[in-house]
Design a protein around this motif. Structure first.
Motif, PDB file in Angstrom:
ATOM      1  N   LEU A 134       0.802  -1.220   0.000  1.00 36.28           N
ATOM      2  CA  LEU A 134       0.000   0.000   0.000  1.00 36.28           C
ATOM      3  C   LEU A 134       0.835   1.271   0.000  1.00 36.28           C
ATOM      4  CD1 LEU A 134      -3.288   0.782   1.675  1.00 36.28           C
ATOM      5  CD2 LEU A 134      -1.375   2.263   2.231  1.00 36.28           C
ATOM      6  N   HIS A 135       1.873   1.343   0.843  1.00 39.82           N
ATOM      7  CA  HIS A 135       2.601   2.609   0.918  1.00 39.82           C
ATOM      8  C   HIS A 135       3.299   2.919  -0.401  1.00 39.82           C
ATOM      9  CE1 HIS A 135       5.812  -0.273   2.123  1.00 39.82           C
ATOM     10  NE2 HIS A 135       6.661   0.623   1.665  1.00 39.82           N
ATOM     11  N   GLU A 136       3.727   1.868  -1.112  1.00 37.25           N
ATOM     12  CA  GLU A 136       4.336   2.089  -2.422  1.00 37.25           C
ATOM     13  C   GLU A 136       3.285   2.492  -3.452  1.00 37.25           C
ATOM     14  OE1 GLU A 136       7.399   2.264  -3.258  1.00 37.25           O
ATOM     15  OE2 GLU A 136       8.590   1.112  -1.821  1.00 37.25           O
ATOM     16  N   ALA A 137       2.106   1.890  -3.388  1.00 39.67           N
ATOM     17  CA  ALA A 137       1.044   2.242  -4.327  1.00 39.67           C
ATOM     18  C   ALA A 137       0.636   3.700  -4.161  1.00 39.67           C
ATOM     19  CB  ALA A 137      -0.163   1.326  -4.127  1.00 39.67           C
ATOM     20  N   SER A 138       0.529   4.145  -2.921  1.00 39.10           N
ATOM     21  CA  SER A 138       0.160   5.535  -2.663  1.00 39.10           C
ATOM     22  C   SER A 138       1.216   6.490  -3.190  1.00 39.10           C
ATOM     23  CB  SER A 138      -0.034   5.738  -1.152  1.00 39.10           C
ATOM     24  OG  SER A 138      -0.396   7.065  -0.871  1.00 39.10           O
ATOM     25  N   ARG A 139       2.478   6.167  -2.932  1.00 36.49           N
ATOM     26  CA  ARG A 139       3.559   7.038  -3.417  1.00 36.49           C
ATOM     27  C   ARG A 139       3.626   7.024  -4.938  1.00 36.49           C
ATOM     28  NH1 ARG A 139       9.747   6.788  -4.095  1.00 36.49           N
ATOM     29  NH2 ARG A 139      10.432   8.859  -3.460  1.00 36.49           N
ATOM     30  N   GLN A 140       3.527   5.842  -5.540  1.00 36.17           N
ATOM     31  CA  GLN A 140       3.572   5.765  -6.996  1.00 36.17           C
ATOM     32  C   GLN A 140       2.420   6.548  -7.620  1.00 36.17           C
ATOM     33  OE1 GLN A 140       3.965   1.825  -8.649  1.00 36.17           O
ATOM     34  NE2 GLN A 140       5.455   1.207  -7.106  1.00 36.17           N
TER      35      GLN A 140
END
Length: 461
Positions: free
Chosen positions: A318-324
């Motif tokens: 999730l944290h990578e999806a939000s940043r991406q």
């Protein structure tokens, strides 16, 4: 056909898509968010939140059963399966509801429902009823569970995370294919709730751990709570009146049979690209079916199209999806305005598994061939706070370069979700073992174990 024009079209209203739309709009672009449903983000609806609710229930039952260690006698522990799943769904629906409320707050001209398909590298069709002309687009369509070929004949007997949390009661027995993060989390939770669990995985690792000693410890620890088989391959599956019959081959080449009421497919996820008609875009498509894209800017090769979140298959958390999503949305707006796109450094990788003990993999991967590394090891068996809590299992392995700058590590043990964050920050900031060692640490805490391992790295030459 209805004709619409936007600067940026974002396909998918999950974590990445919502972030992309927000960032594009903030950057001054006229953006639309397209969702075919059901929405609510993978994490909230079928991922991290419902799985953690199941884990919490399993942990409560396990703590009650093992309280004897502390002189606490719990004569009987009864698990009410329907009540466990009812609470899970109620809380899950609350998390999903908060996401959907945010989408409902968007102006009507910023959101559309329906299935998007590229007509060209500048146009989208929505259910063949709406044509959208865009100047840049973001693909954020997420991923779906993979059901391996042998299981596809089982119909409703096979579960995925899309269907597991909808069952009315806990099964008497469950076969789980896959010992990665999703498989082992659900397997342990189910076992602690009284379900007879068998886990089968073709690989040799559990919970994503690759450092050999930690991988062995993980197999032994989790194998004590369930029937765990690594290096095994399922060959066939049959449904009958009692559930399912799985035929598989163990690591020694011997034929085996497992019977279970249900089977959970936890062998990974595939990107949701099938309905998009990418062949119409001119994008370069890689061997996995995902468009070639730059991992910093997230811009795809061949068209003003960006990709973000689980659909790109790079870091599906999730944290990578939000940043991406935020990067992709801002860069889509930049393309529209003719500005240079941003190319930020990727975050230090962090993957976590919420079993007990917890597991995490941070930064540079384990590499036994790199003789330039210094590796520090810690065993939790005699760590003070871990022994107090009766959670003294597992260990840590942390690697640094010859200058003692921290590179990454793997962990299996208590409070790893906190220890892993501390190490991630240290790696991201290029800190040395000495710098971490010199920080204040309260006594008694498991964080003292982190300082202990820093001492070992400092002392190594």
């Amino acid at each position: 056909m209805r004709e619409l024009d936007y600067d940026v079209a974002v396909i998918g209203a999950g974590t990445a898509g919502i972030a992309a739309h927000r960032a594009a709009t903030a950057a001054g672009a006229r953006s639309v968010l397209i969702e075919r449903g059901p929405g609510g983000t993978t994490c909230a609806r079928v991922g991290c939140m419902p799985s953690k609710l199941l884990i919490a229930a399993g942990t409560a039952a396990h703590v009650a059963r093992t309280a004897d260690l502390f002189g606490i006698r719990v004569p009987d522990v009864a698990v009410d399966g329907p009540a466990v799943l009812r609470r899970l769904r109620e809380e899950r629906d609350r998390f999903v509801g908060s996401v959907l409320e945010g989408l409902d707050d968007l102006p009507e001209d910023e959101r559309l429902g329906g299935t998007a398909r590229f007509e060209s590298d500048r146009t989208l069709l929505i259910d063949d009823a709406i044509r959208i002309r865009f100047r840049a687009a973001v693909i954020a369509t997420g991923s779906s569970p993979i059901v391996p070929e042998p299981l596809r004949v089982l119909g409703a007997h096979v579960l995925t995370t899309d269907t597991l949390f909808e069952i009315p009661d806990l099964p008497a027995s469950l076969a789980v294919l896959g010992a990665g993060a999703v498989g082992i989390e659900i397997a342990q939770a189910m076992a602690r709730l009284g379900v007879a669990v068998t886990v089968i995985d073709a690989g040799d690792t559990v919970a994503g751990l690759t450092e050999p000693d930690l991988a062995r410890q993980a197999a032994a620890i989790f194998g004590s709570e369930m029937d765990l088989h690594l290096g095994a391959e399922v060959r066939d599956a049959v449904a009958d009146s009692d559930g399912v019959r799985l035929g598989w081959v163990d690591r020694h080449g011997r034929d085996q049979v497992t019977r279970a009421a249900r089977v959970l497919a936890a062998t990974g996820r595939s990107p949701n690209l099938e309905p998009l008609g990418l062949e119409a875009t001119g994008l370069r498509i890689g061997e996995t079916g995902v468009p070639d894209f730059d991992r910093r800017s997230l811009v795809c090769a061949g068209a003003p199209i960006l990709i973000a979140g689980d659909v790109d298959g790079w870091r599906p958390v999730l944290h990578e999806a939000s940043r991406q999503g935020t990067i992709a949305g801002a860069n889509a707006a930049a393309l529209v305005a003719g500005r240079p796109v941003a190319t930020p450094e990727p975050w230090t990788s962090l993957a976590m598994v919420f079993t007990h003990p917890q597991a995490a993999v941070i930064g540079a991967p384990y590499d036994p061939e790199d003789d330039r590394r210094i590796v520090g090891a810690l065993d939790f068996s005699d760590q003070g706070r871990a022994r107090v809590e009766g959670l003294n299992r597992g260990g840590m392995r942390i690697w640094a370069d010859r200058s003692k700058r921290l590179l990454g590590g793997e962990m299996l043990g208590p409070a790893v979700e906190h220890l892993a964050h501390l190490l991630t920050y240290a790696v991201a900031e290029k800190q040395t073992a000495q710098a971490v060692h010199d920080r204040p640490v309260y006594h008694p805490t498991v964080e003292e174990g982190l300082i202990s391992i820093m001492s070992k790295i400092i002392q190594r030459s």
